[in-house]
Motif scaffolding. Structure first.
Motif, PDB file in Angstrom:
ATOM      1  N   LEU A 218       0.781  -1.427   0.023  1.00  0.00           N
ATOM      2  CA  LEU A 218       0.536  -0.426  -0.244  1.00  0.00           C
ATOM      3  C   LEU A 218       0.955   1.299   0.132  1.00  0.00           C
ATOM      4  CD1 LEU A 218      -2.884   1.510   0.558  1.00  0.00           C
ATOM      5  CD2 LEU A 218      -2.477   1.291   2.563  1.00  0.00           C
ATOM      6  N   VAL A 220       0.333   5.239   0.469  1.00  0.00           N
ATOM      7  CA  VAL A 220      -0.080   6.509   0.593  1.00  0.00           C
ATOM      8  C   VAL A 220       0.256   7.782   0.308  1.00  0.00           C
ATOM      9  CG1 VAL A 220      -2.127   7.477   2.974  1.00  0.00           C
ATOM     10  CG2 VAL A 220      -1.322   4.902   3.057  1.00  0.00           C
ATOM     11  N   THR A 242      -1.641  -0.880  -4.290  1.00  0.00           N
ATOM     12  CA  THR A 242      -2.931  -0.251  -4.122  1.00  0.00           C
ATOM     13  C   THR A 242      -2.294   1.073  -3.405  1.00  0.00           C
ATOM     14  OG1 THR A 242      -4.305  -1.903  -2.509  1.00  0.00           O
ATOM     15  CG2 THR A 242      -5.052   0.018  -2.213  1.00  0.00           C
ATOM     16  N   TRP A 243      -3.263   1.884  -3.687  1.00  0.00           N
ATOM     17  CA  TRP A 243      -2.677   3.481  -3.872  1.00  0.00           C
ATOM     18  C   TRP A 243      -3.750   3.673  -3.046  1.00  0.00           C
ATOM     19  CZ3 TRP A 243      -2.561   7.163  -8.817  1.00  0.00           C
ATOM     20  CH2 TRP A 243      -1.828   8.340  -7.879  1.00  0.00           C
ATOM     21  N   ALA A 244      -3.736   4.516  -1.545  1.00  0.00           N
ATOM     22  CA  ALA A 244      -4.357   5.790  -0.902  1.00  0.00           C
ATOM     23  C   ALA A 244      -4.356   7.136  -0.948  1.00  0.00           C
ATOM     24  CB  ALA A 244      -4.538   4.744   0.144  1.00  0.00           C
ATOM     25  N   ARG A 246      -6.018  10.960  -0.221  1.00  0.00           N
ATOM     26  CA  ARG A 246      -7.949  11.799   0.339  1.00  0.00           C
ATOM     27  C   ARG A 246      -8.263  11.923  -0.748  1.00  0.00           C
ATOM     28  NH1 ARG A 246      -5.099  15.326   4.888  1.00  0.00           N
ATOM     29  NH2 ARG A 246      -3.549  15.692   3.133  1.00  0.00           N
ATOM     30  N   LEU A 284      -7.139   3.625  -4.763  1.00  0.00           N
ATOM     31  CA  LEU A 284      -8.735   3.899  -2.915  1.00  0.00           C
ATOM     32  C   LEU A 284      -8.884   5.664  -3.358  1.00  0.00           C
ATOM     33  CD1 LEU A 284      -7.730   1.039  -0.581  1.00  0.00           C
ATOM     34  CD2 LEU A 284      -9.566   1.506  -2.717  1.00  0.00           C
ATOM     35  N   PHE A 287     -10.030   8.268   0.348  1.00  0.00           N
ATOM     36  CA  PHE A 287      -9.119   7.175   1.673  1.00  0.00           C
ATOM     37  C   PHE A 287      -8.255   8.215   2.994  1.00  0.00           C
ATOM     38  CE2 PHE A 287      -6.777   4.356   3.966  1.00  0.00           C
ATOM     39  CZ  PHE A 287      -7.500   2.575   3.939  1.00  0.00           C
ATOM     40  N   THR A 289      -6.661   7.791   6.346  1.00  0.00           N
ATOM     41  CA  THR A 289      -5.915   6.472   7.474  1.00  0.00           C
ATOM     42  C   THR A 289      -6.264   6.556   8.557  1.00  0.00           C
ATOM     43  OG1 THR A 289      -4.801   6.475   5.337  1.00  0.00           O
ATOM     44  CG2 THR A 289      -3.771   5.579   7.437  1.00  0.00           C
ATOM     45  N   SER A 303      -9.917   2.650   6.707  1.00  0.00           N
ATOM     46  CA  SER A 303      -9.966   4.867   6.106  1.00  0.00           C
ATOM     47  C   SER A 303     -11.206   4.823   7.092  1.00  0.00           C
ATOM     48  CB  SER A 303     -10.429   4.658   4.726  1.00  0.00           C
ATOM     49  OG  SER A 303     -10.642   5.878   4.824  1.00  0.00           O
TER      50      SER A 303
END
Length: 469
Positions: A218, A220, A242-244, A246, A284, A287, A289, A303
């Motif tokens: 992941l 972020v 996975t790339w999260a 906001r 994502l 997101f 956190t 999240s």
């Protein structure tokens, strides 16, 4: 006597003269202390050399540009012509140095080996390694005392207890050692300190490869550090990514695409977008956190958005690329005027506000925008920008040129600030494609970013972009 809210209290303020104050002009004979031997700190040393002003560079690491060396495998977006300070170039060329090709996009390691190390060598023992500054004050003065303050030299204390005096302080210590937290509200996520969270820009395809290959990863963050890491991870087989972020979409990270005046920066966003659209990277958006839990299946990252809705992902490794913030604690006894939002000098904040500017649209600025109520202290480089991610090396070089001119008393030169920065705008160049085939684009990946070409996505110039690494 002093009237406090608790009654009348006698307060004795000690008045005395330091040896430096006792002899007129003696403080001016002290060196200027430069904190940090990175690109901006060494540029300050070059300008001080040209002005004939004594100085001492204090580098916390055991090599010059120690923070930059941590991401030495990464290729920067701006070519050498924007990365070499003018005064440094003059000193180096007078010593027989040959400049690198101006359009070359160097890695961090190349910047050190081909430019910064030769520059530091010119300064000899005036560059001191392993010299971590723990505090800065005025000799004989805490932050409260005023009378005679401006004539007192700066007192600089190192971690080993050594104390030094200086006529001025140029703090180019950067922000690399004070990253932002993983949590979305500026607070650490619950459990964040109980699990392993990797720093931004790991050497995914080199020294750190075994940590990531075949693992669920992941990333972020929405800046170019995140984008660089994501593109490197995409080169690893059997590595789910996975790339999260906001934001509701990744338009800002994708940037100006082919219309970016730094072609490497534009191509980075274009290729990242293609990976997301192909499904190689799972995006994502929205997101925030909130909680991190170690489970038997991996690390669960939860999240919770502002409405209270939760979503979760289970991964093996987390890379936090959420940016950096300045640490002004070493200057706690100095009188600083900091913007309450960015943590930059108050006068600089509106010029660098990331809500209004990309790194290419920041106007030229110098000593007046960087000054504090504490005369003679200046935070420069990325540290001067606080939490704004809009910094380029060329900006820092103009900062220290202006400040050193002011220290020398040349106020006409100090206030003649000029800057030629690469805005996001129409620009075409074959350099990026050519260099990618040879050594990799903006990540230091040998042989190029991709084993097979990706289609280029169209990104309008109006989509803007964040900055700069």
């Amino acid at each position: 006597m002093s009237d406090s809210c608790c009654g009348t209290v006698a307060v004795e303020i000690e008045q005395f003269a330091t040896p430096q104050q006792a002899t007129s002009g003696q403080t001016g004979d002290l060196p200027v202390a430069v904190i940090g031997a990175g690109p901006v700190g060494l540029a300050a040393a070059a300008h001080l050399t040209e002005r004939g002003i004594d100085f001492l560079v204090l580098e916390a690491g055991e090599q010059i540009a120690a923070s930059l060396a941590q991401w030495g495998h990464v290729r920067v977006f701006s070519p050498y012509r924007y990365n070499i300070d003018a005064a440094a170039r003059r000193l180096l060329e007078a010593d027989g140095w040959t400049a690198p090709v101006s359009d070359w996009l160097p890695t961090g390691a190349e910047l050190i080996d081909d430019y910064l190390a030769p520059l530091a060598k010119l300064f000899g023992d005036r560059v001191r390694l392993g010299a971590r500054v723990s505090a800065i004050s005025r000799l004989g003065y805490d932050r409260v005392r005023t009378a005679g303050r401006e004539q007192a030299p700066f007192l600089i204390r190192l971690d080993d207890g050594t104390e030094l005096q200086a006529r001025a302080v140029i703090d180019a210590s950067g922000t690399y050692t004070s990253p932002n937290v993983l949590g979305a509200s500026g607070l650490p996520a619950h459990g964040e300190n109980d699990v392993s969270v990797d720093h931004a820009l790991p050497d995914v395809l080199g020294a750190d490869r075994d940590h990531y290959e075949g693992r669920r990863v992941l990333v972020v963050g929405a800046g170019h550090s995140a984008a660089t890491t994501l593109l490197a991870l995409a080169e690893l087989e059997n590595t789910p990514i996975t790339w999260a972020i906001r934001a509701g979409n990744a338009t800002r990270t994708y940037g100006g695409g082919d219309a970016d005046a730094l072609p490497a920066r534009g191509a980075l966003g274009t290729r990242l977008r293609a990976h997301v659209e192909s499904g190689r990277i799972q995006l994502l958006p929205g997101f925030f956190t909130h909680r991190v839990n170690a489970t038997g299946q991996g690390v669960e990252v939860v999240s919770r958005d502002p409405s209270g809705q939760e979503q979760a992902v289970i991964v093996d490794r987390i890379v936090s690329a959420t940016g950096y913030r300045p640490d002004h604690s070493i200057a706690a006894e100095l009188r600083l005027d900091l913007d309450p939002v960015l943590g930059s000098p108050r006068a600089l904040a509106p010029l660098i506000d990331p809500n209004q500017h990309s790194c290419g649209t920041v106007p030229a600025h110098g000593v007046d925008a960087l000054a504090h109520p504490e005369p003679g202290y200046y935070a420069v480089g990325v540290k001067s920008y606080g939490r704004a991610p809009t910094f380029l090396m060329a900006t820092g070089y103009e900062q220290v040129r202006s400040i050193v001119a002011a220290i020398a008393g040349d106020w006409e030169a100090a206030r003649d600030v000029q800057l030629d920065l690469p805005e996001t705008g129409v620009c075409s160049s074959s350099l990026v494609e050519e260099q990618e085939q040879r050594v990799g684009l903006a990540t230091g990946i040998s042989g190029g970013l991709l084993s097979t070409p990706l289609p280029l996505a169209t990104v309008s110039a109006e989509s803007g972009g964040s900055c700069c690494g």
